[in-house]
Design an enzyme around this catalytic site. Structure first.
Site, PDB file in Angstrom:
ATOM      1  N   TRP A  11      18.860  37.545  21.711  1.00 45.27           N
ATOM      2  CA  TRP A  11      17.981  36.872  22.691  1.00 45.27           C
ATOM      3  C   TRP A  11      17.630  37.763  23.871  1.00 45.27           C
ATOM      4  O   TRP A  11      16.782  37.423  24.683  1.00 45.27           O
ATOM      5  CB  TRP A  11      18.656  35.610  23.212  1.00 45.27           C
ATOM      6  CG  TRP A  11      18.684  34.457  22.262  1.00 45.27           C
ATOM      7  CD1 TRP A  11      18.122  34.388  21.012  1.00 45.27           C
ATOM      8  CD2 TRP A  11      19.299  33.185  22.487  1.00 45.27           C
ATOM      9  NE1 TRP A  11      18.360  33.153  20.458  1.00 45.27           N
ATOM     10  CE2 TRP A  11      19.074  32.399  21.337  1.00 45.27           C
ATOM     11  CE3 TRP A  11      20.025  32.630  23.550  1.00 45.27           C
ATOM     12  CZ2 TRP A  11      19.549  31.079  21.231  1.00 45.27           C
ATOM     13  CZ3 TRP A  11      20.504  31.335  23.446  1.00 45.27           C
ATOM     14  CH2 TRP A  11      20.258  30.570  22.290  1.00 45.27           C
ATOM     15  N   HIS A  97      22.642  49.277  21.683  1.00 45.99           N
ATOM     16  CA  HIS A  97      21.216  48.928  21.569  1.00 45.99           C
ATOM     17  C   HIS A  97      20.384  49.959  22.341  1.00 45.99           C
ATOM     18  O   HIS A  97      20.806  50.423  23.406  1.00 45.99           O
ATOM     19  CB  HIS A  97      20.978  47.514  22.118  1.00 45.99           C
ATOM     20  CG  HIS A  97      19.612  46.996  21.762  1.00 45.99           C
ATOM     21  ND1 HIS A  97      18.492  47.412  22.417  1.00 45.99           N
ATOM     22  CD2 HIS A  97      19.205  46.139  20.797  1.00 45.99           C
ATOM     23  CE1 HIS A  97      17.426  46.823  21.868  1.00 45.99           C
ATOM     24  NE2 HIS A  97      17.840  46.041  20.886  1.00 45.99           N
ATOM     25  N   GLU A 164      17.374  50.200  14.054  1.00 54.26           N
ATOM     26  CA  GLU A 164      16.254  49.696  14.843  1.00 54.26           C
ATOM     27  C   GLU A 164      15.448  50.877  15.384  1.00 54.26           C
ATOM     28  O   GLU A 164      15.772  51.415  16.467  1.00 54.26           O
ATOM     29  CB  GLU A 164      16.766  48.879  16.033  1.00 54.26           C
ATOM     30  CG  GLU A 164      17.510  47.632  15.640  1.00 54.26           C
ATOM     31  CD  GLU A 164      17.461  46.582  16.752  1.00 54.26           C
ATOM     32  OE1 GLU A 164      17.180  45.429  16.435  1.00 54.26           O
ATOM     33  OE2 GLU A 164      17.677  46.918  17.929  1.00 54.26           O
ATOM     34  N   GLY A 170       9.703  45.295  19.338  1.00 53.25           N
ATOM     35  CA  GLY A 170       8.727  44.560  20.143  1.00 53.25           C
ATOM     36  C   GLY A 170       7.286  45.013  19.969  1.00 53.25           C
ATOM     37  O   GLY A 170       6.402  44.546  20.692  1.00 53.25           O
ATOM     38  N   SER A 207      10.730  44.175  15.248  1.00 53.98           N
ATOM     39  CA  SER A 207       9.542  43.378  14.879  1.00 53.98           C
ATOM     40  C   SER A 207       9.696  42.584  13.587  1.00 53.98           C
ATOM     41  O   SER A 207       8.730  42.388  12.841  1.00 53.98           O
ATOM     42  CB  SER A 207       8.304  44.283  14.796  1.00 53.98           C
ATOM     43  OG  SER A 207       7.998  44.780  16.083  1.00 53.98           O
ATOM     44  N   GLY A 228      14.849  40.099  17.530  1.00 55.67           N
ATOM     45  CA  GLY A 228      14.621  39.849  18.954  1.00 55.67           C
ATOM     46  C   GLY A 228      13.607  38.745  19.156  1.00 55.67           C
ATOM     47  O   GLY A 228      13.926  37.548  19.084  1.00 55.67           O
TER      48      GLY A 228
HETATM   49  P1  PGA Z   1      12.275  42.681  18.256  1.00 49.57           P
HETATM   50  O1  PGA Z   1      13.638  43.216  18.873  1.00 49.57           O
HETATM   51  O2  PGA Z   1      12.638  41.847  17.037  1.00 49.57           O
HETATM   52  O3  PGA Z   1      11.660  41.852  19.342  1.00 49.57           O
HETATM   53  O4  PGA Z   1      11.448  43.851  17.882  1.00 49.57           O
HETATM   54  C1  PGA Z   1      14.707  43.587  18.059  1.00 49.57           C
HETATM   55  C2  PGA Z   1      15.845  44.131  18.889  1.00 49.57           C
HETATM   56  O5  PGA Z   1      15.589  44.848  19.871  1.00 49.57           O
HETATM   57  O6  PGA Z   1      17.019  43.860  18.602  1.00 49.57           O
END
Ligand code: PGA
Length: 247
Positions: A11, A97, A164, A170, A207, A228
């Protein structure tokens, strides 16, 4: 046999208390649809953890935090201890992260210490790795990911890695399915052979949506997803869960 799948909601620093409660209640209401091989994990910001912990206590939904400190307690202003996370039934912790590496200057060696402490105290680390767009374009991404794995993963039995790519978070962009599969195989080979881990679970993050997750599952052999933006919307996250149910 169906393999276990982890669906992790990250979140980030989103949702007011009231919105987070509404979202979790919707997920609980639909949790009958979640098949036994699926583990649904929610990772809220620290101050929401006690509230969400209370809401999910009679359900199979699990709780995780988005960070922890590598010391058990002490003079670390602004941090939160693993002991308290465990008191509120956190079982998982997202570590490394890219947003923490960028905004909080977290290094591989700090992440290594956090993973070690979390693991020693019975929290399961979900460790994020991922390259920038420049490294991907220069074809230097495998070297970079290897450096992250080498520097941050301690000798331990079991780990969850979330791949990631920074350029995907995002942005609405995702790597090709074969690129994700390449990293999945690369990460597992490296950790099994070079670090002698016994179990590695590979999640994809960046994403993820109900529109692209089916293709990723079918072509990239993932053990789950770290989500996310799409995890902030009940309908969207439940659609993603219902797609995972089939695999
Ligand atoms: P996102 O973020 O799904 O909004 O791209 C993923 C994350 O940063 O864990």
């Amino acid at each position: 046999m169906t393999q276990n799948k982890l669906i992790v909601s990250n979140w980030k620093m989103n949702l007011k208390l009231s919105d987070s409660r509404i979202l979790v209640k919707k997920i609980i209401k639909s949790s009958k649809i979640i098949k036994p091989h699926i583990k649904k994990i929610i990772c809220p910001q620290f101050l929401l953890i006690p509230h969400i912990s209370d809401l999910i206590k009679k359900t199979k939904i699990c709780l995780g935090s988005q960070n922890c400190h590598y010391q058990e307690s002490g003079a670390f202003t602004g941090e939160s201890s693993i002991e308290l996370l465990k008191k509120f039934k956190c079982k998982y912790v997202i570590l490394g992260h890219s947003e923490r590496r960028k905004y909080n200057a977290e290094t591989n060696s700090m992440i290594l210490k956090k993973i070690q402490t979390a693991f020693n105290h019975g929290l399961k680390p979900i460790v994020c790795i991922g390259e920038t767009i420049n490294l991907r374009k220069k074809n230097k991404y495998l070297e970079f990911l290897e450096t992250q794995l080498h520097g941050s993963v301690p000798n331990m039995e079991e780990i969850i890695i979330a791949y990631e790519p920074i350029w995907s978070i995002g942005s609405g962009l995702i790597p090709s399915f074969s690129d994700i599969l390449e990293i999945n195989n690369f990460v597992k080979k490296y950790l099994y052979e070079r670090k002698q881990l016994k179990k590695v679970s590979f999640l994809y993050g960046g994403s993820v949506s109900s529109k692209n997750i089916k293709g990723i599952i079918e072509n990239s052999d993932i053990d789950g997803a770290l989500i996310g933006g799409s995890s902030l919307n009940a309908e969207e996250i439940l659609k993603i869960v219902s797609i995972f149910n089939f695999y």
